[in-house]
Scaffold this motif. Structure first.
Motif, PDB file in Angstrom:
ATOM      1  N   ARG A  45       5.088  -5.988   6.024  1.00  0.00           N
ATOM      2  CA  ARG A  45       6.203  -6.058   5.086  1.00  0.00           C
ATOM      3  C   ARG A  45       5.997  -5.086   3.913  1.00  0.00           C
ATOM      4  O   ARG A  45       6.961  -4.492   3.414  1.00  0.00           O
ATOM      5  N   GLU A  46       4.726  -4.922   3.476  1.00  0.00           N
ATOM      6  CA  GLU A  46       4.457  -4.000   2.385  1.00  0.00           C
ATOM      7  C   GLU A  46       4.616  -2.553   2.839  1.00  0.00           C
ATOM      8  O   GLU A  46       5.108  -1.700   2.093  1.00  0.00           O
ATOM      9  N   THR A  47       4.194  -2.264   4.058  1.00  0.00           N
ATOM     10  CA  THR A  47       4.373  -0.918   4.605  1.00  0.00           C
ATOM     11  C   THR A  47       5.852  -0.588   4.729  1.00  0.00           C
ATOM     12  O   THR A  47       6.300   0.511   4.383  1.00  0.00           O
ATOM     13  N   LEU A  48       6.622  -1.559   5.231  1.00  0.00           N
ATOM     14  CA  LEU A  48       8.072  -1.354   5.359  1.00  0.00           C
ATOM     15  C   LEU A  48       8.716  -1.127   3.997  1.00  0.00           C
ATOM     16  O   LEU A  48       9.597  -0.260   3.850  1.00  0.00           O
ATOM     17  N   ALA A  49       8.303  -1.889   3.009  1.00  0.00           N
ATOM     18  CA  ALA A  49       8.869  -1.735   1.673  1.00  0.00           C
ATOM     19  C   ALA A  49       8.568  -0.348   1.112  1.00  0.00           C
ATOM     20  O   ALA A  49       9.434   0.298   0.515  1.00  0.00           O
ATOM     21  N   ALA A  50       7.328   0.124   1.322  1.00  0.00           N
ATOM     22  CA  ALA A  50       6.958   1.465   0.845  1.00  0.00           C
ATOM     23  C   ALA A  50       7.753   2.540   1.580  1.00  0.00           C
ATOM     24  O   ALA A  50       8.242   3.503   0.974  1.00  0.00           O
ATOM     25  N   LEU A  51       7.887   2.384   2.895  1.00  0.00           N
ATOM     26  CA  LEU A  51       8.669   3.347   3.681  1.00  0.00           C
ATOM     27  C   LEU A  51      10.126   3.390   3.210  1.00  0.00           C
ATOM     28  O   LEU A  51      10.727   4.458   3.090  1.00  0.00           O
ATOM     29  N   ARG A  52      10.673   2.201   2.936  1.00  0.00           N
ATOM     30  CA  ARG A  52      12.060   2.121   2.515  1.00  0.00           C
ATOM     31  C   ARG A  52      12.260   2.840   1.173  1.00  0.00           C
ATOM     32  O   ARG A  52      13.236   3.579   0.986  1.00  0.00           O
ATOM     33  N   GLU A  53      11.326   2.638   0.247  1.00  0.00           N
ATOM     34  CA  GLU A  53      11.458   3.278  -1.057  1.00  0.00           C
ATOM     35  C   GLU A  53      11.337   4.793  -0.945  1.00  0.00           C
ATOM     36  O   GLU A  53      12.103   5.541  -1.570  1.00  0.00           O
ATOM     37  N   ILE A  54      10.376   5.259  -0.146  1.00  0.00           N
ATOM     38  CA  ILE A  54      10.207   6.708   0.029  1.00  0.00           C
ATOM     39  C   ILE A  54      11.442   7.305   0.701  1.00  0.00           C
ATOM     40  O   ILE A  54      11.927   8.368   0.311  1.00  0.00           O
TER      41      ILE A  54
ATOM     42  N   ALA B  88       7.077   8.837 -10.500  1.00  0.00           N
ATOM     43  CA  ALA B  88       5.808   8.243 -10.929  1.00  0.00           C
ATOM     44  C   ALA B  88       5.346   7.168  -9.961  1.00  0.00           C
ATOM     45  O   ALA B  88       4.168   6.820  -9.918  1.00  0.00           O
ATOM     46  N   ASN B  89       6.262   6.614  -9.149  1.00  0.00           N
ATOM     47  CA  ASN B  89       5.905   5.552  -8.210  1.00  0.00           C
ATOM     48  C   ASN B  89       5.457   6.090  -6.858  1.00  0.00           C
ATOM     49  O   ASN B  89       5.024   5.317  -6.012  1.00  0.00           O
ATOM     50  N   LEU B  90       5.616   7.383  -6.607  1.00  0.00           N
ATOM     51  CA  LEU B  90       5.296   7.909  -5.285  1.00  0.00           C
ATOM     52  C   LEU B  90       3.814   7.779  -4.964  1.00  0.00           C
ATOM     53  O   LEU B  90       3.447   7.531  -3.815  1.00  0.00           O
ATOM     54  N   GLY B  91       2.964   7.974  -5.967  1.00  0.00           N
ATOM     55  CA  GLY B  91       1.529   7.870  -5.716  1.00  0.00           C
ATOM     56  C   GLY B  91       1.129   6.528  -5.121  1.00  0.00           C
ATOM     57  O   GLY B  91       0.503   6.482  -4.044  1.00  0.00           O
ATOM     58  N   PRO B  92       1.478   5.407  -5.761  1.00  0.00           N
ATOM     59  CA  PRO B  92       1.159   4.100  -5.176  1.00  0.00           C
ATOM     60  C   PRO B  92       1.811   3.869  -3.816  1.00  0.00           C
ATOM     61  O   PRO B  92       1.223   3.226  -2.940  1.00  0.00           O
ATOM     62  N   LEU B  93       3.031   4.384  -3.628  1.00  0.00           N
ATOM     63  CA  LEU B  93       3.717   4.196  -2.349  1.00  0.00           C
ATOM     64  C   LEU B  93       2.981   4.921  -1.226  1.00  0.00           C
ATOM     65  O   LEU B  93       2.789   4.374  -0.133  1.00  0.00           O
ATOM     66  N   VAL B  94       2.581   6.151  -1.493  1.00  0.00           N
ATOM     67  CA  VAL B  94       1.844   6.923  -0.488  1.00  0.00           C
ATOM     68  C   VAL B  94       0.496   6.265  -0.200  1.00  0.00           C
ATOM     69  O   VAL B  94       0.071   6.173   0.962  1.00  0.00           O
ATOM     70  N   SER B  95      -0.166   5.778  -1.255  1.00  0.00           N
ATOM     71  CA  SER B  95      -1.448   5.092  -1.057  1.00  0.00           C
ATOM     72  C   SER B  95      -1.278   3.836  -0.210  1.00  0.00           C
ATOM     73  O   SER B  95      -2.133   3.499   0.616  1.00  0.00           O
ATOM     74  N   ARG B  96      -0.162   3.140  -0.417  1.00  0.00           N
ATOM     75  CA  ARG B  96       0.098   1.930   0.358  1.00  0.00           C
ATOM     76  C   ARG B  96       0.275   2.256   1.840  1.00  0.00           C
ATOM     77  O   ARG B  96      -0.187   1.529   2.715  1.00  0.00           O
ATOM     78  N   LEU B  97       0.942   3.375   2.129  1.00  0.00           N
ATOM     79  CA  LEU B  97       1.121   3.772   3.523  1.00  0.00           C
ATOM     80  C   LEU B  97      -0.204   4.128   4.168  1.00  0.00           C
ATOM     81  O   LEU B  97      -0.411   3.901   5.369  1.00  0.00           O
ATOM     82  N   ALA B  98      -1.084   4.732   3.374  1.00  0.00           N
ATOM     83  CA  ALA B  98      -2.362   5.188   3.925  1.00  0.00           C
ATOM     84  C   ALA B  98      -3.355   4.049   4.126  1.00  0.00           C
ATOM     85  O   ALA B  98      -4.416   4.263   4.726  1.00  0.00           O
ATOM     86  N   ASP B  99      -3.031   2.855   3.664  1.00  0.00           N
ATOM     87  CA  ASP B  99      -3.942   1.711   3.793  1.00  0.00           C
ATOM     88  C   ASP B  99      -3.606   0.924   5.056  1.00  0.00           C
ATOM     89  O   ASP B  99      -2.589   0.219   5.116  1.00  0.00           O
ATOM     90  N   PRO B 100      -4.444   1.012   6.089  1.00  0.00           N
ATOM     91  CA  PRO B 100      -4.129   0.319   7.353  1.00  0.00           C
ATOM     92  C   PRO B 100      -4.199  -1.201   7.255  1.00  0.00           C
ATOM     93  O   PRO B 100      -3.717  -1.905   8.141  1.00  0.00           O
ATOM     94  N   LYS B 101      -4.799  -1.717   6.174  1.00  0.00           N
ATOM     95  CA  LYS B 101      -4.947  -3.174   6.038  1.00  0.00           C
ATOM     96  C   LYS B 101      -3.735  -3.833   5.381  1.00  0.00           C
ATOM     97  O   LYS B 101      -3.673  -5.063   5.288  1.00  0.00           O
TER      98      LYS B 101
END
Length: 418
Positions: A120-129, A103-116
């Motif tokens: 640290r947030e991109t790294l956190a999303a990458l780590r979780e995925i 259920a958390n993958l959607g927000p994680l993928v959206s976070r990666l797709a946001d260049p702004k």
């Protein structure tokens, strides 16, 4: 009198209709039927490219990219039942004890797709995925099938200038073991930018694991490229592939070296790439690989790839010149004519034929005899176990310089087949 244990039956609606196992992460399709998430994602992925898939039970149409709805109520019921019946559901408790992360993958993928987003947030999303993909086979399949997940990972790999983000994205992509259609889509979308990103990772002299992952993905990417792109790879691709081969006794892993061989064997099927590879020193590096096989008897799986690359490199003057200039070039190829697989023997004969036809100075002709290459060609030409096409190529090569070789004291006249 001992009390007999009462067998507790698992409620049927706890079981996935596809796997018949207790559902770890129940999700519901638009048709109203609930399945375990990894099972239904696999089912829908098999329909990828079709206009529609179907619900396994109702046979009603479902879009292949459909994102099922998490059934949180059923998940809580299953978890509660397993907790109350541990004796009857040991395997089930193990399967669902970890809360579903899908259920958390959607927000994680959206976070990666946001260049702004901050790094640290991109790294956190990458780590979780990455952690989801690496925790289990269902987790890997879940991320691989999640709409946009692979695309977002490739986008980070191509666009980031931060080595930490690139390494994390590559780690996650490697965990997914993506099918060829997904790689083709990435190559079509990102083109040479993806190749450049992987080359940059190899140039950074990262740790052996990261280099191996970059090399393996580079081999996969170049293998599925359209000819119009694959025929004009950057020179640095070949420079880095050669550097990996030369690092055989250093930090390069077996996987990285095999990937470098795959890059050279595949990319040199195009004429312009042959010249680039030859100028990068590929011929000498490939000869060293063959010598390693001859001397150590190890890594014989590399032999066919190295000979395939040498065969293609000898299709250009620069490649042939580099082979005959190497002190052990002719000898190393000659050793592969016999005692190897049929494919390796055939490639070795092709290389010697190219040398004999296009680069046969008097010195090279004498070297082919002195190193035993001619004797091995004779053996192959008359062997009943050799493939007919390889036999004919060996005879053709022997006929080119029959006068010089037949009169050589190194060749027994009764063994010469021509």
């Amino acid at each position: 009198m001992e009390e007999q244990a009462v067998e507790v039956e698992v409620p049927s609606y706890f079981l996935c209709p596809i796997t018949l196992d207790v559902m770890r992460d129940p999700v519901t399709l638009p048709t109203g039927i609930t399945y375990d998430r990894h099972a239904i994602h696999r089912w829908l992925r098999l329909a990828d490219g079709a206009t529609s898939a179907t619900c396994p039970l109702t046979k009603l149409p479902v879009a292949p990219d459909c994102e099922p709805t998490p059934n949180h109520t059923l998940h809580r019921l299953i978890h509660s039942w397993c907790a109350r019946n541990p004796a009857a559901a040991v395997d089930s408790i193990e399967r669902i004890s970890t809360p579903p992360v899908s259920a958390n993958l959607g927000p994680l993928v959206s976070r990666l797709a946001d260049p702004k987003k901050p790094e640290r947030e991109t790294l956190a999303a990458l780590r979780e995925i990455r952690d989801v993909a690496g925790e289990s086979e269902p987790g890997r399949e879940l991320v691989a099938a999640f709409p946009g997940a692979a695309d977002a990972l490739f986008a980070v790999l191509v666009s980031t200038s931060a080595s930490s983000e690139a390494d994390m994205a590559l780690d996650a992509i490697s965990s997914l073991r993506l099918a060829e259609p997904c790689l083709v889509r990435a190559v079509d979308r990102d083109g040479m930018a993806l190749v450049d990103a992987l080359v940059s990772m190899l140039q950074r002299d990262a740790d052996a694991v990261s280099r191996a992952r970059a090399a393996m993905l580079l081999a996969d990417v170049t293998a599925c490229m359209a000819p119009s792109r694959a025929s004009s790879l950057p020179e640095q691709v070949f420079v880095e592939a050669v550097r990996l081969l030369r690092d055989n006794d250093g930090g390069a892993s077996t996987a990285a070296i095999k990937a470098a061989l795959r890059v050279l064997a595949g990319a040199t099927s195009y004429g312009r790439n042959r010249i680039k590879a030859a100028q990068a020193g590929a011929v000498a590096a490939l000869v060293e690989v063959l010598l390693d096989v001859v001397e150590g008897g190890r890594r014989r799986a590399w032999c066919e790839l190295a000979l395939c690359a040498l065969d293609r490199l000898c299709g250009c003057a620069e490649g042939r010149a580099a082979l005959v200039a190497h002190a052990a070039g002719v000898a190393a190829v000659g050793e592969m004519v016999v005692g190897t697989s049929a494919a390796a023997s055939g490639k070795a004969v092709r290389v010697l034929r190219s040398v004999a036809r296009h680069a046969a100075t008097a010195e090279v002709v004498r070297e082919m005899v002195a190193t035993g290459a001619v004797t091995k060609l004779c053996a192959v030409a008359v062997s009943p176990e050799t493939q007919e096409r390889t036999k004919e190529r060996a005879r053709e090569t022997l006929r080119m310089h029959a006068v010089a070789w037949r009169s050589s004291p190194c060749i027994h006249p009764n063994r010469y087949p021509c």
